[in-house]
Each structure stands twice: as C-alpha cells, then as structure tokens.
Design an enzyme around this catalytic site. Structure first.
Site, short mmCIF file in Angstrom:
data_model
loop_
_atom_site.label_atom_id
_atom_site.label_comp_id
_atom_site.label_asym_id
_atom_site.label_seq_id
_atom_site.Cartn_x
_atom_site.Cartn_y
_atom_site.Cartn_z
N TYR A 54 0.84 -1.20 0.00
CA TYR A 54 0.00 0.00 0.00
C TYR A 54 0.88 1.26 0.00
O TYR A 54 1.69 1.46 0.90
CB TYR A 54 -0.95 0.04 1.21
CG TYR A 54 -2.01 -1.06 1.22
CD1 TYR A 54 -2.22 -1.88 0.12
CD2 TYR A 54 -2.81 -1.26 2.34
CE1 TYR A 54 -3.20 -2.88 0.14
CE2 TYR A 54 -3.80 -2.25 2.36
CZ TYR A 54 -3.97 -3.06 1.26
OH TYR A 54 -4.93 -4.04 1.28
N TRP A 210 -12.84 -7.60 2.46
CA TRP A 210 -12.45 -6.28 1.94
C TRP A 210 -13.44 -5.70 0.93
O TRP A 210 -14.28 -6.41 0.40
CB TRP A 210 -11.04 -6.30 1.37
CG TRP A 210 -10.67 -7.21 0.22
CD1 TRP A 210 -10.17 -8.49 0.32
CD2 TRP A 210 -10.70 -6.91 -1.19
NE1 TRP A 210 -9.89 -8.98 -0.93
CE2 TRP A 210 -10.20 -8.04 -1.87
CE3 TRP A 210 -11.08 -5.80 -1.93
CZ2 TRP A 210 -10.08 -8.09 -3.28
CZ3 TRP A 210 -10.96 -5.85 -3.32
CH2 TRP A 210 -10.47 -6.98 -3.98
#
Ligand code: NDP
Length: 318
Positions: A54, A210
């Site tokens: 990320y 998610w």
C-alpha cells in the site's frame, strides 16, 4: 461494538475494522490518519489492516507514526500486514512471490516501517503458483515461531489452495493458516458464500473481508456521475464507473430500501456484509473522517436488518 472470534482462533476482532488501501499515503496523511484511527478506536474498532504494497510502504509508515503519536499501547490493538507484490521494483525474488527469501525479508521491512516488534496478523496477499505451498507454509510458520507475527492467513486464495496449506501445516505440525481475506460485498459473493462453504466447518476458517462498499459504488455516490476526487477518478480505478453503470438499477433500489430504514445507503450495504456469520470482521475504507464516522454507523443498520430485509437484498443482488 460486537467482537467475533477470528475463525476458530481465540483472537477477538471487532465486527467492523479499518484499512488503509488507496487512502493512507495518497488521500490521507498522518494527521487525518490519526483522527481516523482514534474515531475508529472510540467506536470499539480493534483491528487495523495494512499491507507492504500500500502506497509503496508509506501506508505502513503512516499507520505506525499515527499509532505512536496517539500513544496506543501494543495490547490495545490488532494490526496486520500482507506480503506478496514486493516494493523493490522488478528485482528477481522480490516481487510477485511467496518464496522463503522474499517472505523472511519482507516481514522485517514491514515491521521496520510500522515501528513494531510484531504484527498480529500476516497474510499471503495473493497465491504464488511458482512457489511450492509447502515452502510458503514453512516461511509463515517460522515467522510466527520467531515472534514476528501471531497468526497467518491468506488473501484471495482459492478454497483448494487454502485447504492444501492447512493440510501441509497439519501434517508437519506447523502453524496453520487461520484466516482468509476475500473481497465480499453485495456485488461480489461467490467465494464467501459458495466456494469456501466447506472450509468454515472443516478447518475453522475466519474471514476479514475487503471492499464492503465495492470501492464506493454501494454508497450510491456514482448514480448521478463521478464525484470529483472520488476513487473512480484515480489512476487504475476506472473500472469502478463500469461496475456502477452495470448495477445502477439495483443500487437505486438499495438507496430506496435504505431510506425506508432511515439509514444511509452505504450503512445498509455494510450491515448486509456484517450479517453473514462467517465474516469475522468487515474492513472499512474511508478517505475522510466523515466517511468513517458514517460507515461506523452501520451498526445501527445491522440492528434494523431483519431476516426478511436481508433476504430481499440477497435476491436483489443475486
Ligand atoms: P470500500 O469498498 O468500503 O471502499 C472505500 C472507499 O469508498 C473510500 O475510500 C471512499 O473512496 C468511498 N467511501 C467509503 N465510505 C464512503 C461514504 N460513506 N460516502 C462516500 N464514499 C465513501 O473499501 P476498500 O476498497 O477501501 O477496502 C477496505 C479495506 O480492505 C482496505 O483499506 C484494505 O485494508 C482492505 N483491502 C484488501 C484487499 C486485499 O487484496 N486483501 C484489496 C482491497 C482492500 P473515495 O472517497 O475516494 O471515493
């Protein structure tokens, strides 16, 4: 905030948790991250999701900085990272892999960026067809033995791959994978509801799911066009517009149902995910504090989601 066991493990995770994909390091700096983390914690959130990849490692740095500045004690929160893609460019052995060399070095990098001695959860972020599953299971098991992680699991692995990893660990007396992190929302249901069906009972698989709002589509925000600064305007996320168009009628009906229930559209979509008993925790995403506050209000929607309403949503998004 309700807490659920992470599968058959003894670890309790909050019904709603908070993750940093796309946002931390891009839309969210350390200052906003701090506010978001505190808002989440005040609502009872105890699990915070991250990954090496990320923002190229920056998301881990921001979460680590924010937690340090907030002065949180290590026993107060559960934190994860996920390994697979690597952040060292196209260097051989260091990208798109779950080989032992990558994994043993990648976990050290994540711990350094987070500023922690250990993560609670570590995931194989994707399957790697070029590394024997046994090698990967040994590496994650060793991470746990070395005290660098407490539990390990997978993300977007197939049911067969998860079962293979679990059986290898069982045969060799290694640490077993305890959780999987799949996409799960009204538009994306097959893995959680069908493919994994036997794994819940057979191996006690827990789920940390998610994109509960399908990247924002299930808030209804794309019904009248693409809002400025929204995720769909960001590089690499153009497919959100297609998904929104394809599901326009169903999302309009979701908006109507949410209005009737006196909750926001997103809250209803989040409550539907949380209502699945196999979901240990629903990982929320938010690019602002206000979005996160709204999304945490999904607990109210969950209380109002009767079995009849849930069935209506199941059918609408069948
Ligand atoms: P969502 O599907 O909930 O999308 C979150 C995004 O939708 C926000 O960043 C925001 O984008 C928009 N949004 C959220 N709430 C609102 C609101 N109330 N009103 C309007 N817009 C809103 O979740 P994510 O896709 O972010 O996934 C959540 C977490 O799951 C990630 O942070 C990560 O931890 C994890 N994840 C794991 C993956 C894996 O492979 N294991 C893959 C993807 C995510 P914007 O404002 O920019 O439009």
């Amino acid at each position: 905030m309700p807490y659920n066991r992470l599968g058959s493990s003894g670890l309790q995770v909050s019904q709603f948790s908070f993750g940093s994909w796309v946002t931390f390091g891009d839309q969210v700096d350390t200052g906003i991250a701090k506010e978001q983390l505190q808002v989440a914690a005040d609502a009872g959130v105890n699990f915070f999701d991250n990954a090496e990849v990320y923002a190229g490692g920056r998301s881990e740095e921001i979460m680590g900085e924010a937690i340090r500045e907030l002065g949180w004690k290590r026993h107060e929160y559960v934190i994860s990272t996920k390994l697979f893609w690597g952040i060292n460019g196209d260097m051989v052995n260091m990208q798109n892999t779950l080989n032992r060399k990558y994994l043993m070095q990648a976990i050290d990098g994540s711990l350094e960026r987070l500023g922690l001695d250990f993560v609670d959860l570590v995931y194989a972020h994707r399957p790697d067809p070029n590394t024997p599953i046994e090698e990967t299971v040994y590496a994650f098991s060793d991470m746990i033995e070395q005290g660098k992680a407490l539990y390990w699991g997978t993300s977007e692995w197939s049911a067969d791959e998860i079962r293979a990893a679990w059986e290898i660990a069982d045969r060799r007396n290694l640490r077993k994978p305890v959780m999987e992190q799949p996409q799960y929302n009204l538009l994306h249901r097959n893995k959680v509801e069908d493919e994994f069906a036997r794994l819940y009972g057979d191996i006690g698989l827990g789920l940390t799911t998610w994109s509960p709002l399908a990247s924002g589509v299930l808030t209804g925000k794309y019904l009248e066009g693409v809002p400025e600064g929204s995720r769909a305007t960001r590089k690499g996320h153009g497919d959100i517009v297609t998904v929104a168009k394809e599901n326009e009628d169903r999302v309009r009906e979701l908006v109507r149902m949410a209005e009737e229930l006196d909750v926001s559209t997103g809250q209803l979509a989040l409550a539907w995910v949380a209502a699945n008993p196999h979901v240990s925790t629903v990982i929320l995403g938010a690019s602002s504090v206000a979005q996160l506050e709204e999304n945490l209000g999904a607990l109210t929607a969950l209380e109002r989601l009767t079995p009849e309403l849930k069935k209506q949503l199941d059918d609408l998004f069948a």
